[in-house]
Design an enzyme around this catalytic site. Structure first.
Site, PDB file in Angstrom:
ATOM      1  CE  LYS A 211      -3.518   2.195   2.884  1.00  0.00           C
ATOM      2  NZ  LYS A 211      -4.415   2.065   4.014  1.00  0.00           N
ATOM      3  CD  GLU A 217       9.393  -5.789   7.310  1.00  0.00           C
ATOM      4  OE1 GLU A 217       9.040  -4.763   6.667  1.00  0.00           O
ATOM      5  OE2 GLU A 217       9.232  -5.903   8.535  1.00  0.00           O
ATOM      6  N   GLY A 273      -4.940  -1.916   5.309  1.00  0.00           N
ATOM      7  CA  GLY A 273      -4.128  -3.052   4.853  1.00  0.00           C
ATOM      8  C   GLY A 273      -4.778  -4.398   5.135  1.00  0.00           C
ATOM      9  NE  ARG A 274      -6.523  -3.955  11.305  1.00  0.00           N
ATOM     10  CZ  ARG A 274      -5.898  -2.778  11.388  1.00  0.00           C
ATOM     11  NH1 ARG A 274      -4.791  -2.584  10.695  1.00  0.00           N
ATOM     12  NH2 ARG A 274      -6.369  -1.808  12.142  1.00  0.00           N
ATOM     13  CD  GLU A 359      -1.980  -4.590  11.999  1.00  0.00           C
ATOM     14  OE1 GLU A 359      -0.745  -4.584  12.054  1.00  0.00           O
ATOM     15  OE2 GLU A 359      -2.591  -4.751  10.927  1.00  0.00           O
ATOM     16  CG  HIS A 390      -4.620 -36.041  16.996  1.00  0.00           C
ATOM     17  ND1 HIS A 390      -4.713 -37.368  17.370  1.00  0.00           N
ATOM     18  CD2 HIS A 390      -5.702 -35.794  16.215  1.00  0.00           C
ATOM     19  CE1 HIS A 390      -5.784 -37.903  16.818  1.00  0.00           C
ATOM     20  NE2 HIS A 390      -6.406 -36.965  16.104  1.00  0.00           N
ATOM     21  CE  LYS A 518       5.761  -0.837  10.149  1.00  0.00           C
ATOM     22  NZ  LYS A 518       4.825  -0.085   9.325  1.00  0.00           N
TER      23      LYS A 518
HETATM   24  C1  G6Q Z   1      -2.587  -3.743   8.046  1.00  0.00           C
HETATM   25  C2  G6Q Z   1      -1.325  -3.160   8.385  1.00  0.00           C
HETATM   26  C3  G6Q Z   1      -0.094  -3.906   7.921  1.00  0.00           C
HETATM   27  C4  G6Q Z   1       0.278  -3.630   6.476  1.00  0.00           C
HETATM   28  C5  G6Q Z   1       1.713  -4.112   6.254  1.00  0.00           C
HETATM   29  C6  G6Q Z   1       2.169  -3.915   4.844  1.00  0.00           C
HETATM   30  O1  G6Q Z   1      -3.662  -3.277   8.305  1.00  0.00           O
HETATM   31  O2  G6Q Z   1      -1.337  -1.835   7.996  1.00  0.00           O
HETATM   32  O3  G6Q Z   1      -0.168  -5.278   8.116  1.00  0.00           O
HETATM   33  O4  G6Q Z   1      -0.606  -4.266   5.609  1.00  0.00           O
HETATM   34  O5  G6Q Z   1       2.565  -3.441   7.132  1.00  0.00           O
HETATM   35  O6  G6Q Z   1       2.096  -2.574   4.491  1.00  0.00           O
HETATM   36  P1  G6Q Z   1       2.247  -2.118   3.004  1.00  0.00           P
HETATM   37  O7  G6Q Z   1       1.131  -2.721   2.227  1.00  0.00           O
HETATM   38  O8  G6Q Z   1       2.201  -0.640   3.023  1.00  0.00           O
HETATM   39  O9  G6Q Z   1       3.574  -2.652   2.518  1.00  0.00           O
END
Ligand code: G6Q
Length: 554
Positions: A211, A217, A273-274, A359, A390, A518
């Protein structure tokens, strides 16, 4: 911003009533509730489209449900729901609308953000995704050396990985046969190395899903992928346009990375994002299962959105699941919540919901910044239920912690192995029955007698074989896992999380809790790159950095 102002959760009138009610029923055994009321299943179950929710095995009476619904009303749930669907900026700490529901709005209703209808843009991106994915699937989209694409690698993390990966797995029976999708998220080089080892650069397409397009990463893995491709293409940068596409809100950064903006699929800051698998973040899903199936996923979610908007509390699946969660979290003080899918295709659902729920609602200040004096979101955990039986179910049955849980299973199998399916179903039903009923001392003794079993540990073993029962669970039956039912299921959980956030008076749509780590990681990376020992942290962190220094040859 709207002017709906909630009282703190613990000041809502029904909160005190529920505390009193809890005292009355906390020692009531569900066995008794079932024995006095043969209609209990009919009263406490609900079907909506492809989903049947049986919530009768909960420690509730009709009075409980009516008080819990009062609680939702007092928290102004109806207004907040309206605020969300109509694009008001309910994510107040980021001043953003929360409109993942617009992404599946297949109706002709406009949805406004800052006075602009976002639906034309939403539809344009869906069309672009469909067109592109058809080209990849048909082989019309060629790699730099003229070969069709066989493998797609989604590089992303968190919301840009968990949702699409879980849906990709869940829809395995719908995959295009000649395309494999891989998901790389971990910055541990082992993840991308392992993926690249199995791939041919001439037939591989990378989706960089981010996003913000600033995530360390993801960008680090994207750089490795770009280097790997260029090494195989004699460093000809023109190859990038054929092998890299981006999904992002940040065109400037995408361009800076070297990806052609024609190959960028846009989404917007009003998609969290989520909550983004319904957006262009779902590109890998569209490529894997096709545009028609992706549309069915959206339509399933839309059906749940409409149910959530229109059904009264007592018949509203997400609201019922939300208030039951609150009942255990805040009145029985249960600390965690289990997600136990028995359908192997749903094996990543617990991990996906860990993020979606924790989150969103793992917060200790309310939406106005006040410290809360009540428990908010529980710890969400789980795994494939049958494997859990199990492993950790011992603790669910006989441990000292209360762990409410959802048992999720589909009625029809995609396989030809009906007997296996019958075995699995019998296990789901047996587990929820055992958790609810338990087995008392007399029954344990009678069972030993009738089976003629001799206890090696003698009679002293008998108390170890007693099950107290009275452990609550929901059973969620899905007709069959398909794009539509999956869309319903995921939207059901999204709305459950939303309702809980409203009742707890939280902003469920920010995630400041991920920031500090971070920031510190950047500082520590800088220390790691210095030739001299770290001294600016606490003694533990300094020592760890310096030990790492001493262990790594550079
Ligand atoms: C979700 C968070 C988080 C995000 C990641 C990746 O709600 O904001 O999990 O999706 O940190 O972020 P980017 O899509 O910006 O790389």
């Amino acid at each position: 911003m709207n002017n709906t102002k909630n009282q703190p959760f613990s000041k809502l009138p029904s909160y005190t009533k529920l505390q009193d009610h809890h005292k009355k029923i906390e020692n009531l055994h569900m066995r008794r509730l079932f024995s006095v009321d043969p209609q209990r299943f009919e009263k406490f179950s609900l079907q909506q489209g492809d989903l049947l929710l049986d919530y009768s095995k909960n420690r509730i009476t009709q009075e409980t449900m009516s008080l819990l619904c009062d609680l939702a009303r007092e928290a102004n749930l109806d207004q907040w729901r309206e605020h969300m669907f109509s694009g008001e900026k309910i994510n107040n700490t980021e001043n953003r609308s929360v409109l993942h529901t617009a992404l599946r709005n297949a109706t002709d209703k406009p949805v406004y953000v800052d006075g602009n209808d976002v639906m034309p843009e939403v539809r344009a991106v869906i069309d672009k995704m469909q067109l592109f994915s058809r080209k990849v699937q048909s082989g019309e989209w060629k790699g730099f050396t003229g070969k069709a694409i066989t493998d797609v690698v989604n590089i992303g993390i968190g919301g840009s990985d968990l949702g699409p990966r879980m849906v990709y797995e869940a829809l395995t029976p719908y995959h295009y046969p000649n395309l494999q999708v891989h998901y790389v998220s971990n910055v541990d080089g082992a993840h991308i190395e392992c993926a690249l080892k199995r791939l041919d650069p001439e037939t591989t397409l990378f989706i960089i899903a981010s996003k913000t397009f600033t995530t360390q990463e993801t960008l680090s893995n994207a750089n490795v992928a770009r280097g790997w491709l260029l090494d195989h293409m004699e460093l000809d940068k023109k190859a990038i346009a054929k092998h890299f596409v981006a999904v992002s809100t940040n065109a400037t950064r995408v361009k800076g990375f070297g990806i052609d903006l024609d190959n960028m699929f846009e989404f917007w800051d009003w998609v969290g994002g989520r909550y983004s698998l319904w957006s262009a973040i779902g590109l890998s899903i569209v490529i894997a299962v096709g545009a028609d199936n992706f549309n069915k996923l959206l339509l399933g979610a839309l059906e749940m959105d409409e149910h959530f908007q229109n059904a009264p509390c007592e018949e509203n699946m997400p609201v019922i699941m939300a208030v039951l969660g609150i009942w255990y979290n805040n009145f029985f003080h249960a600390e965690s919540y289990g997600i136990l899918p028995y359908d192997d295709y749903l094996r990543s659902l617990p991990q996906y919901l860990e993020q979606a729920d924790m989150e969103s609602n793992g917060k200790s200040v309310d939406r106005y910044g006040n410290k809360v004096d009540y428990a908010t979101g529980p710890i969400i955990w789980g795994t494939s239920g049958i494997n859990g039986q199990h492993a950790f179910y011992q603790s669910l049955h006989q441990g000292t912690k209360m762990v409410p849980a959802d048992f999720i299973v589909s009625m029809k199998t995609h396989t030809v192995f009906q007997e296996q399916h019958d075995i699995m179903i019998s296990n789901v039903f047996a587990q929820t029955e055992a958790l609810m009923r338990g087995r008392n001392l007399e029954e344990t003794k009678a069972n030993l007698q009738s089976t003629g079993r001799i206890l090696e540990g003698g009679d002293a073993s008998i108390p170890h074989m007693v099950f107290e029962g009275n452990h609550p669970s929901n059973t969620l039956l899905i007709n069959k896992i398909n794009p539509h039912s999956l869309g319903m299921l995921l939207a059901l959980y999204e709305h459950k999380i939303f309702v809980q956030g409203i009742i707890w008076n939280l902003n469920s749509f920010d995630q400041w809790g991920v920031e500090l780590g971070k920031q510190l990681a950047k500082r520590i990376l800088n220390d790691i790159h210095q030739p001299y020992p770290a001294t600016s942290h606490d003694s533990s962190t300094n020592a760890l950095i310096n030990y790492y220094h001493s262990m790594v040859d550079r």
